[in-house]
Design a protein around this motif. Structure first.
Motif, PDB file in Angstrom:
ATOM      1  N   GLY A 443      65.314 107.585  49.609  1.00  0.00           N
ATOM      2  CA  GLY A 443      64.616 107.451  50.922  1.00  0.00           C
ATOM      3  C   GLY A 443      63.429 108.504  51.081  1.00  0.00           C
ATOM      4  O   GLY A 443      63.503 109.572  50.955  1.00  0.00           O
ATOM      5  N   TYR A 444      62.327 107.848  51.429  1.00  0.00           N
ATOM      6  CA  TYR A 444      61.164 108.664  51.826  1.00  0.00           C
ATOM      7  C   TYR A 444      60.792 108.578  53.284  1.00  0.00           C
ATOM      8  O   TYR A 444      60.678 107.753  54.066  1.00  0.00           O
ATOM      9  CB  TYR A 444      60.024 107.915  50.826  1.00  0.00           C
ATOM     10  N   GLY A 445      60.265 109.663  53.589  1.00  0.00           N
ATOM     11  CA  GLY A 445      59.453 109.745  54.971  1.00  0.00           C
ATOM     12  C   GLY A 445      58.579 110.699  54.974  1.00  0.00           C
ATOM     13  O   GLY A 445      58.750 111.741  54.421  1.00  0.00           O
ATOM     14  N   ASN A 446      57.408 110.280  55.657  1.00  0.00           N
ATOM     15  CA  ASN A 446      56.034 111.260  55.454  1.00  0.00           C
ATOM     16  C   ASN A 446      55.819 111.440  54.268  1.00  0.00           C
ATOM     17  O   ASN A 446      55.253 112.871  53.942  1.00  0.00           O
ATOM     18  CB  ASN A 446      56.259 112.502  56.428  1.00  0.00           C
ATOM     19  N   ASN A 447      55.776 110.694  53.325  1.00  0.00           N
ATOM     20  CA  ASN A 447      55.304 110.664  51.835  1.00  0.00           C
ATOM     21  C   ASN A 447      56.043 112.028  51.215  1.00  0.00           C
ATOM     22  O   ASN A 447      55.603 112.422  50.384  1.00  0.00           O
ATOM     23  CB  ASN A 447      53.616 111.136  51.892  1.00  0.00           C
ATOM     24  N   LYS A 448      57.335 112.065  51.529  1.00  0.00           N
ATOM     25  CA  LYS A 448      58.105 113.016  50.911  1.00  0.00           C
ATOM     26  C   LYS A 448      59.557 112.414  50.580  1.00  0.00           C
ATOM     27  O   LYS A 448      59.982 111.450  51.477  1.00  0.00           O
ATOM     28  CB  LYS A 448      58.218 114.291  51.710  1.00  0.00           C
ATOM     29  N   LEU A 449      60.448 112.650  49.718  1.00  0.00           N
ATOM     30  CA  LEU A 449      61.679 112.272  49.386  1.00  0.00           C
ATOM     31  C   LEU A 449      62.469 112.950  50.462  1.00  0.00           C
ATOM     32  O   LEU A 449      62.341 114.137  50.452  1.00  0.00           O
ATOM     33  CB  LEU A 449      62.030 112.657  47.977  1.00  0.00           C
ATOM     34  N   VAL A 450      63.185 112.273  51.146  1.00  0.00           N
ATOM     35  CA  VAL A 450      64.256 112.889  52.274  1.00  0.00           C
ATOM     36  C   VAL A 450      65.444 112.744  51.840  1.00  0.00           C
ATOM     37  O   VAL A 450      66.272 113.536  52.080  1.00  0.00           O
ATOM     38  CB  VAL A 450      63.808 112.290  53.684  1.00  0.00           C
ATOM     39  N   VAL A 451      65.902 111.928  50.938  1.00  0.00           N
ATOM     40  CA  VAL A 451      67.226 111.614  50.696  1.00  0.00           C
ATOM     41  C   VAL A 451      67.479 110.827  49.204  1.00  0.00           C
ATOM     42  O   VAL A 451      66.684 110.134  48.998  1.00  0.00           O
ATOM     43  CB  VAL A 451      68.175 110.817  51.618  1.00  0.00           C
TER      44      VAL A 451
END
Length: 465
Positions: A443-451
């Motif tokens: 899962g990605y958010g704000n161009n970063k891996l979050v989960v």
């Protein structure tokens, strides 16, 4: 060569003696399922423990590449691993009845012959390949050894060795294509210098050696005492020195056989990266220590690239499935429907999206003063993407429910806050069978891996509840 994974067709057995342990050992190559990788199994120990051929398990490189996991050891793994890579096999079980594979003639020749006798078969899953995009290097300041890999359209290796002795001096070897391993590299035998052999014999550390499985370069005068010691160790009436400076009973296959064997070792040690490499390796004065440290560095880079490989999509384009289409497939409903769109869907992967708003029901009770999306719901959202993937394989998805079977290696990397847009990508680890979906999800958010998590779920017909 296709990009599908391969294993062997049939079991095949070799027997021999371990070079350093001197123990009789039976080695059995066995076929393995997709995505298994290369696994060693100690059949002489209770429970038949498994050690995966990965750099993280390297504990000692003094006299070969030795692996250890939970106290279980595999010694001198490199010649077997080189043969497996040379035969382009991805998944295989290597059963051993002792800690060390048989030394055979000190090369990979007999392992290659056994694997070819077993035959190979293509599998359904795609092969994972690390394609080198920029130069990656590693240097041992103490020894001056250096190894690097640069972009190339194939896997190729060059070794440059300087042994600092008149008898051997400087040698180079190159393998332009891994398909030439059998003819160009596999027969290159291990070697040692006389002073090293004496030290090993004095410390009882070379119990399975004879003049048929190691080239011995004579880099010092051969005294009568040394002659007797070698004759006894190698079970010969006498030993002599050939004009080219090696002990008798062996003829070099190539003038640069030592450099070719070092190249063989590089291939075997870099097998511990755990996936195929696409790049050109240049190794100056390679050895097991620097080879395996380089494999560990590549592992770290690959891991970071995987995590930072944020998929890019134009969210202004019409989705493949909107919320109405999703509800026709998934049995979930608000507030527990956690996917807003499906952007991509194939036989092996799915990409979904969720807009996280302040109106989410879970923010009412989950840190209402500092709202954060619960991690378990992030995992659930990824699982719902997987549900779309597996339900798309049946003609009547509305007659099925999806259930979690297990989750492994769940990691949360960043907080998910109101206003974030989450992109979920899930790839099959193995083909869907009997309604079971085994996938790696990110899962990605704000161009970063979050989960991230490894997930397994199954679909079951509603009437079978």
């Amino acid at each position: 060569m296709s990009n599908l994974q391969r294993t062997i067709k049939n079991e095949v057995v070799l027997s021999g003696v371990g070079l350093h342990t001197g123990k009789e050992v039976k080695l059995t190559f066995k076929p393995a399922p997709e995505n298994t990788g290369i696994n060693f199994v100690r059949t002489d120990l209770e429970g038949h423990p498994t050690i995966e051929a990965l750099a993280c398990y390297v504990t000692d490189t003094q006299r070969g590449t030795n692996l250890e996991k939970n106290g279980v050891v595999i010694n001198t793994s490199e010649h077997v691993l080189a043969a497996i890579i040379g035969e382009e096999i991805d998944n295989i079980i290597i059963e051993l009845s002792a800690p060390e594979p048989p030394i055979m003639d000190g090369s990979s020749k007999f392992f290659v012959e056994a694997l070819e006798k077993a035959g190979t078969v293509e599998q359904s899953a795609e092969r994972e390949v690390f394609e080198v995009k920029e130069i990656i290097s590693f240097k041992d300041e103490e020894t001056g050894s250096e190894i690097m890999i640069m972009p190339s359209d194939k896997y190729e290796i060059t070794t440059m060795v300087d042994f600092g002795t008149k008898i051997l001096g400087t040698q180079n070897a190159t393998l332009k294509n891994i398909t030439d391993f059998k003819t160009e590299i596999a027969n290159a035998r291990t070697f040692s210098f006389l002073h090293e052999i004496e030290t090993l014999l004095d410390n009882n550390l070379i119990k399975g050696g004879d003049l048929n499985n190691a080239i011995v370069y004579v880099d010092k005068p051969l005294s009568d005492e040394t002659m007797k010691k070698l004759s006894k160790a190698f079970k010969k009436d006498s030993v002599t020195i050939k004009p080219n400076g090696i002990l008798d009973n062996l003829t070099l296959h190539w003038p640069n056989e030592a450099a070719r064997h070092k190249l063989l070792d590089v291939i075997g040690d870099l097998a511990l990266v755990g996936m195929r490499l696409k790049g050109k390796v240049i190794a100056n004065k390679p050895g097991h220590k620097i080879n395996t440290n380089f494999a560990k560095k590549l592992n770290k880079i690959i891991k970071i690239e995987k995590r930072n490989n944020v998929p890019q999509f134009d969210l202004n384009q019409p989705p493949l499935m909107d919320i109405h289409a999703i509800m026709k497939i998934l049995p979930h409903r608000p507030p527990f429907l956690l996917i807003d769109r499906i952007i991509e869907l194939s036989d092996t992967h799915v990409v979904g999206m969720k807009n996280v708003t302040m109106n989410e029901s879970f923010f009412v009770g989950h840190f209402p003063g500092a709202p954060v999306m619960p991690g378990v719901l992030q995992v659930e959202a990824m699982a719902q993407c997987g549900g779309i993937l597996v339900l798309s394989t049946v003609p009547d998805p509305d007659n099925y429910l999806t259930y979690f079977m297990k989750m492994n290696n769940v990691k949360f990397k960043q907080k998910v806050l109101p206003g974030d847009t989450l992109i979920f990508k899930a790839d099959l680890i193995s083909p869907i069978r009997r309604g079971i979906c085994h996938m790696q999800a990110y899962g990605y958010g704000n161009n970063k891996l979050v989960v991230e998590a490894e997930l397994m779920a199954q679909i079951v017909k509603k009437q079978e509840e």
